[in-house]
Design a protein around this motif. Structure first.
Motif, mmCIF file in Angstrom:
data_model
loop_
_atom_site.group_PDB
_atom_site.id
_atom_site.type_symbol
_atom_site.label_atom_id
_atom_site.label_comp_id
_atom_site.label_asym_id
_atom_site.label_seq_id
_atom_site.Cartn_x
_atom_site.Cartn_y
_atom_site.Cartn_z
ATOM 1 N N LEU A 51 -55.448 0.256 -22.587
ATOM 2 C CA LEU A 51 -55.516 1.173 -21.435
ATOM 3 C C LEU A 51 -54.973 0.511 -20.175
ATOM 4 C CD1 LEU A 51 -59.014 2.823 -22.034
ATOM 5 C CD2 LEU A 51 -56.764 3.851 -22.398
ATOM 6 N N ARG A 104 -56.150 9.983 -15.848
ATOM 7 C CA ARG A 104 -55.417 9.160 -16.818
ATOM 8 C C ARG A 104 -54.336 9.973 -17.526
ATOM 9 N NH1 ARG A 104 -59.226 6.581 -20.535
ATOM 10 N NH2 ARG A 104 -59.481 5.015 -18.914
ATOM 11 N N THR A 161 -51.463 10.274 -15.151
ATOM 12 C CA THR A 161 -50.684 9.026 -15.074
ATOM 13 C C THR A 161 -49.744 8.907 -16.263
ATOM 14 O OG1 THR A 161 -52.580 8.008 -14.010
ATOM 15 C CG2 THR A 161 -50.914 6.508 -14.840
#
Length: 594
Positions: free
Chosen positions: A139, A354, A357
């Motif tokens: 991640l 996330r 992104t």
């Protein structure tokens, strides 16, 4: 039974009753667990109760500080109690999840490292914590550290006699190596995985799920390389594999080796994933109706799953499916629908930073493609430029540059920028990626430019190269585009017979895909060709077809431009806009975003 344990079991029973009530009564559950501490319990009970409280607060409330407090106590106390592995490592695992949620990754890493270090005698937890730390590094985009950990996990699993979990570690490592484009390391690793998977004799569902993981990696590897024809045997195997899994029953027989207690993905998630790679293949190959059919099936399944399961991977699957179907809609002439689906992707990205992104560059690329389809070239340029700024992915970068070059060619007055772009995607020399499909597209872009510059022989050389490559891998859309452009060149050169030989198959292929703009282009050429050859009836029929395609595209164009979502074409910065302002009046001018 000793008296102290009776009160403990009673409180525990009440707590569990409240936790599993419908709806859960979390406040009462927490009260019962907190009451345990009133009795000054022994360390084992104290540590376990802190873990239970921390877990309930973490999973069911927003009180993360209190959850953290209890989990830290559970982790601290359990380290002082012998043979207390489950509580100790579960506390470490949940606590590091909580740290990550609070963006305290630097607190999570040493905690997991310590837990990994002291869990070597507990195979299940040792493997689970290795996976968890590898995921954390992934991640953070630190794929090298993640690969190292997965390698350690694979070797540990081999030593403790778990070939199944060894395969899971190696396949996960293979996935990261593919993401890093370390293809030299991927091939031997996948070969080793293939052997382990075939030789492993265990639970049929676990064996088939390993095969699905293995085949998904192979299929995506081929698709990344733009090899749409070569991938077919693998894809077929994958589809058969998922059918086999759906007929098998989930046996509740627990593996004898605790290191085997892992699942890659639930069966239902695997089904959606197989639909997804099938959609990716259909779109690349230009079977757009098939792509549509599988997208509908996958999205229906996703809707059902999301009612019961809030796993973030489901939203990722949904976004990738929508990204592919949006590209299909733009080709088939359904721009208004594509625009509404782009807006849907924006909404999904608003719910998860996330997700945004990871998909912002793709989102701006899709908006750029939409802008081309409605002839807003300045906006298309702005969208592609934004997407280039946001991506580090080589294939996506090349795809965006190819489309931006097509915008500059159409605008006709951006020679400097165009040549500097073309230099970076030269198919004859140092092409930036190994993708067969993107290299074929780069030849097409060169052919298009030469055509606009009137350098017809050069254009023919480039387009024949595209045709050779697209025929080799069944890239139907590139084949159709190259044929119609070659037909146009022969028409301009007065070679009507040869032109006809190109345009007729282009039209047939475009109808099969179906590709609306190639159909429009082909029908216009057929009309002029038949007129020149004196075929009045055929010319009339082609003119009628051209009129129909023009009408359909025009109506769709007007519908798309009058949607409030059309304003998204002006968005080039920051997160997706929350509310899309409706336009004033019936004009199709672009109101600026708030």
């Amino acid at each position: 039974m000793a008296a102290p344990e009776r009160w403990y079991l009673a409180l525990l029973g009440f707590a569990e009753h409240f936790r599993t009530s419908s709806p859960p009564k979390i406040r009462l559950c927490v009260h019962c667990l907190q009451a345990v501490f009133q009795f000054k319990p022994p360390q084992r009970i104290e540590a376990r109760t802190h873990l239970q409280l921390g877990s309930v607060l973490y999973h069911h409330t927003k009180n993360s500080e209190l959850a953290r407090n209890h989990l830290e106590k559970a982790w601290y106390i359990s380290q002082q109690v012998p043979q207390f592995e489950d509580v100790k490592f579960e506390a470490a695992s949940i606590l590091s999840e909580l740290f990550c949620q609070q963006n305290l990754v630097d607190s999570a890493k040493p905690l997991l490292r310590k837990a990994i270090q002291i869990s070597q005698q507990t195979p299940y937890w040792h493997c689970r914590l290795l996976f968890q730390l590898a995921q954390l590094h992934t991640l953070e985009k630190d794929l090298v550290s993640a690969c190292d950990l997965l390698g350690v996990g694979a070797e540990y699993a081999r030593v403790v006699g778990s070939e199944y979990t060894r395969a899971l570690f190696l396949l996960s490592k293979g996935m990261l190596l593919l993401m890093e484009r370390k293809l030299g390391e991927v091939h031997p690793l996948l070969t080793l995985c293939g052997t382990i998977v075939e030789n492993w004799q265990g639970n049929p569902i676990q064996k088939e799920s390993l095969r699905v993981f293995f085949l998904v990696l192979q299929v995506t590897h081929y698709l990344d390389a733009g090899q749409v024809k070569s991938v077919k045997p693998c894809l077929k195997q994958l589809q058969q594999c998922i059918q086999t899994i759906s007929t098998l029953h989930d046996d509740e027989i627990l593996p004898s080796n605790p290191a085997d207690l892992f699942h890659w993905l639930p069966k239902e998630h695997m089904c959606v994933l197989v639909y997804l790679v099938t959609v990716m293949h259909s779109m690349q190959a230009g079977y757009l109706e098939k792509a549509q059919k599988y997208t509908d099936k996958a999205l229906m399944q996703l809707e059902k799953l999301k009612m019961l399961d809030c796993s973030p991977i489901l939203s990722t699957f949904q976004v990738i499916l929508l990204e592919h179907i949006i590209m299909c809609r733009l080709v088939t002439g359904h721009k208004a629908t594509a625009l509404q689906e782009i807006s849907q992707v924006c909404q999904l990205c608003q719910q998860s930073p996330r997700l945004f992104t990871n998909h912002a560059a793709q989102l701006h690329t899709l908006l750029g493609l939409y802008c081309i389809s409605v002839n807003c070239m300045d906006n298309a340029e702005a969208q592609f430029t934004t997407a280039l700024r946001l991506t580090t992915h080589q294939e996506l970068w090349t795809y965006i540059v190819t489309n931006l070059a097509s915008v500059y060619i159409r605008e006709g007055n951006r020679h400097q920028e165009l040549y500097s772009l073309l230099e970076r995607i030269n198919p004859d020399h140092n092409f930036p990626v190994s993708s067969h499909c993107l290299r074929a597209a780069a030849f097409y872009i060169r052919g298009l430019l030469s055509f606009f510059q009137g350098r017809y022989n050069e254009a023919k050389r480039f387009l024949r190269e595209t045709l050779k490559m697209s025929n080799a891998e069944d890239l139907n859309r590139l084949t159709a585009c190259s044929l119609v452009l070659l037909g146009h060149i022969f028409y301009v050169l007065g070679n009507h017979r040869e032109s006809n030989n190109m345009v007729v198959p282009a039209m047939q292929l475009a109808s099969k895909i179906p590709d609306m703009s190639v159909q429009l282009w082909s029908s216009a050429l057929l009309k002029d060709l038949n007129k020149a050859l004196g075929n009045t009836m055929d010319a009339h029929e082609a003119a009628q077809m051209h009129q129909n395609f023009s009408q359909q595209l025009l109506q769709d164009h007007i519908a798309a431009c009058s949607l409030p979502e059309h304003n998204l074409i002006s968005w080039t910065d920051g997160p997706p806009p929350v509310q899309i302002q409706a336009q004033n009046g019936p004009t199709t001018s672009l109101a600026s975003l708030l």
